[in-house]
Write a protein that holds these residues in place. Sequence first.
Motif, PDB file in Angstrom:
ATOM      1  N   ALA A  71      38.275  49.583  38.252  1.00 25.44           N
ATOM      2  CA  ALA A  71      39.324  50.603  38.326  1.00 25.44           C
ATOM      3  C   ALA A  71      38.997  51.659  39.374  1.00 25.44           C
ATOM      4  O   ALA A  71      37.825  51.940  39.668  1.00 25.44           O
ATOM      5  CB  ALA A  71      39.513  51.261  36.968  1.00 25.44           C
ATOM      6  N   GLY A  72      40.048  52.237  39.948  1.00 27.01           N
ATOM      7  CA  GLY A  72      39.912  53.351  40.876  1.00 27.01           C
ATOM      8  C   GLY A  72      40.543  54.607  40.307  1.00 27.01           C
ATOM      9  O   GLY A  72      40.978  54.635  39.156  1.00 27.01           O
ATOM     10  N   ARG A  73      40.586  55.653  41.116  1.00 27.67           N
ATOM     11  CA  ARG A  73      41.232  56.886  40.666  1.00 27.67           C
ATOM     12  C   ARG A  73      42.728  56.693  40.502  1.00 27.67           C
ATOM     13  O   ARG A  73      43.334  57.222  39.582  1.00 27.67           O
ATOM     14  CB  ARG A  73      40.981  58.018  41.682  1.00 27.67           C
ATOM     15  N   ASP A  74      43.336  55.941  41.418  1.00 28.25           N
ATOM     16  CA  ASP A  74      44.774  55.694  41.381  1.00 28.25           C
ATOM     17  C   ASP A  74      44.999  54.194  41.259  1.00 28.25           C
ATOM     18  O   ASP A  74      45.032  53.470  42.252  1.00 28.25           O
ATOM     19  CB  ASP A  74      45.432  56.245  42.646  1.00 28.25           C
ATOM     20  N   ASN A  75      45.162  53.743  40.031  1.00 26.56           N
ATOM     21  CA  ASN A  75      45.297  52.306  39.805  1.00 26.56           C
ATOM     22  C   ASN A  75      46.697  51.781  40.080  1.00 26.56           C
ATOM     23  O   ASN A  75      46.955  50.586  39.903  1.00 26.56           O
ATOM     24  CB  ASN A  75      44.863  51.970  38.377  1.00 26.56           C
ATOM     25  N   GLY A 115      27.431  55.600  40.604  1.00 21.84           N
ATOM     26  CA  GLY A 115      28.514  56.384  40.015  1.00 21.84           C
ATOM     27  C   GLY A 115      29.669  56.662  40.957  1.00 21.84           C
ATOM     28  O   GLY A 115      30.341  57.692  40.846  1.00 21.84           O
ATOM     29  N   VAL A 116      29.922  55.755  41.881  1.00 24.24           N
ATOM     30  CA  VAL A 116      30.981  55.952  42.866  1.00 24.24           C
ATOM     31  C   VAL A 116      32.312  55.473  42.294  1.00 24.24           C
ATOM     32  O   VAL A 116      32.405  54.362  41.768  1.00 24.24           O
ATOM     33  CB  VAL A 116      30.672  55.188  44.172  1.00 24.24           C
ATOM     34  N   VAL A 117      33.327  56.323  42.404  1.00 22.40           N
ATOM     35  CA  VAL A 117      34.685  55.952  42.012  1.00 22.40           C
ATOM     36  C   VAL A 117      35.527  55.876  43.276  1.00 22.40           C
ATOM     37  O   VAL A 117      35.614  56.856  44.033  1.00 22.40           O
ATOM     38  CB  VAL A 117      35.293  56.973  41.030  1.00 22.40           C
ATOM     39  N   THR A 118      36.143  54.741  43.517  1.00 23.71           N
ATOM     40  CA  THR A 118      36.987  54.574  44.709  1.00 23.71           C
ATOM     41  C   THR A 118      38.400  55.057  44.425  1.00 23.71           C
ATOM     42  O   THR A 118      38.814  55.169  43.261  1.00 23.71           O
ATOM     43  CB  THR A 118      37.017  53.111  45.144  1.00 23.71           C
ATOM     44  N   GLU A 119      39.129  55.345  45.477  1.00 28.18           N
ATOM     45  CA  GLU A 119      40.511  55.812  45.301  1.00 28.18           C
ATOM     46  C   GLU A 119      41.388  54.690  44.741  1.00 28.18           C
ATOM     47  O   GLU A 119      42.056  54.846  43.730  1.00 28.18           O
ATOM     48  CB  GLU A 119      41.064  56.315  46.637  1.00 28.18           C
ATOM     49  N   ALA A 120      41.377  53.547  45.393  1.00 26.48           N
ATOM     50  CA  ALA A 120      42.138  52.388  44.930  1.00 26.48           C
ATOM     51  C   ALA A 120      41.246  51.491  44.074  1.00 26.48           C
ATOM     52  O   ALA A 120      40.017  51.529  44.191  1.00 26.48           O
ATOM     53  CB  ALA A 120      42.671  51.593  46.126  1.00 26.48           C
ATOM     54  N   PRO A 121      41.834  50.687  43.220  1.00 26.64           N
ATOM     55  CA  PRO A 121      41.015  49.713  42.484  1.00 26.64           C
ATOM     56  C   PRO A 121      40.459  48.662  43.429  1.00 26.64           C
ATOM     57  O   PRO A 121      41.024  48.386  44.495  1.00 26.64           O
ATOM     58  CB  PRO A 121      42.010  49.095  41.490  1.00 26.64           C
TER      59      PRO A 121
END
Length: 265
Positions: A71-75, A115-121
């Motif tokens: 998952a990303g920030r904006d799924n 712990g990296v969260v990407t913008e897109a999934p």
Amino acid sequence: MTMTTISINGQRLWQSLMDLAKIGATPKGGNCRLALTALDGQGRDLVTGWMRDAGMTLRVDQVGNIFARRAGRDNDLPPVMTGSHIDTQPTGGRFDGCYGVLAGLEVMRTLNDHGVVTEAPLEVAIWTNEEGSRFLPVMMGSGVFAGKFPLETALNARDHDGKSVADELAAIGYAGPDPVGGRPVGAYFEAHIEQGPILEHEDKVVGVVTGSLGVRWYDVVVTGMEMHAGPTPMPIRRDALYAATFLLQSVIGIANDNQPHGRGT
């Protein structure tokens, strides 16, 4: 922390490749894991287990393609996808296809580690019957996904024993419920082992693909006469193999005349 400080765990990636290579291992160090055989099912089970352990959610479509999502920030954004295949040729190597899948998985593991969260999934794909050793057409799962041929063409394809793709998907538990394709992909990347000697020949570590191979096959029958024994004089012989040698030379000649991209076999 900047992204330049992040690097994958090479030993973990190598170990995953070696663990997968145990399934269908051959005496010369390669692999035989033909599409939709029990061994292919075992390979799929192993890799999808690793994907779940990495916190990814899995979807399987009707032709058996597997998509593991991080998952990303904006799924709602279309996923950035990578992947390849894990089926092999009858005398395949340990890395062809498998590297693309497991390199993608290693990226996901590394992002988790930091712990990296990407913008897109992000998604890792495993395409069904990419090699085409057991079922035709080749690049089957990706071909249906891209709309190059109908799902029914793939599902109805049969091997030399008359077993269908549909039945064999069900047998290994990968006849998924999801429709094939029809959804946006933000970008697709595939890491692959080079099939030829160019990188090694030029002492390069990595290259970027700039084109794809186009193939034309010709079936030729040269018909002669069975009159090659000692009593038959040379001028009146009709030796089919002799005539064919000129065709063989011409194939190579055409390739040599169309360098650097021409090939002839």
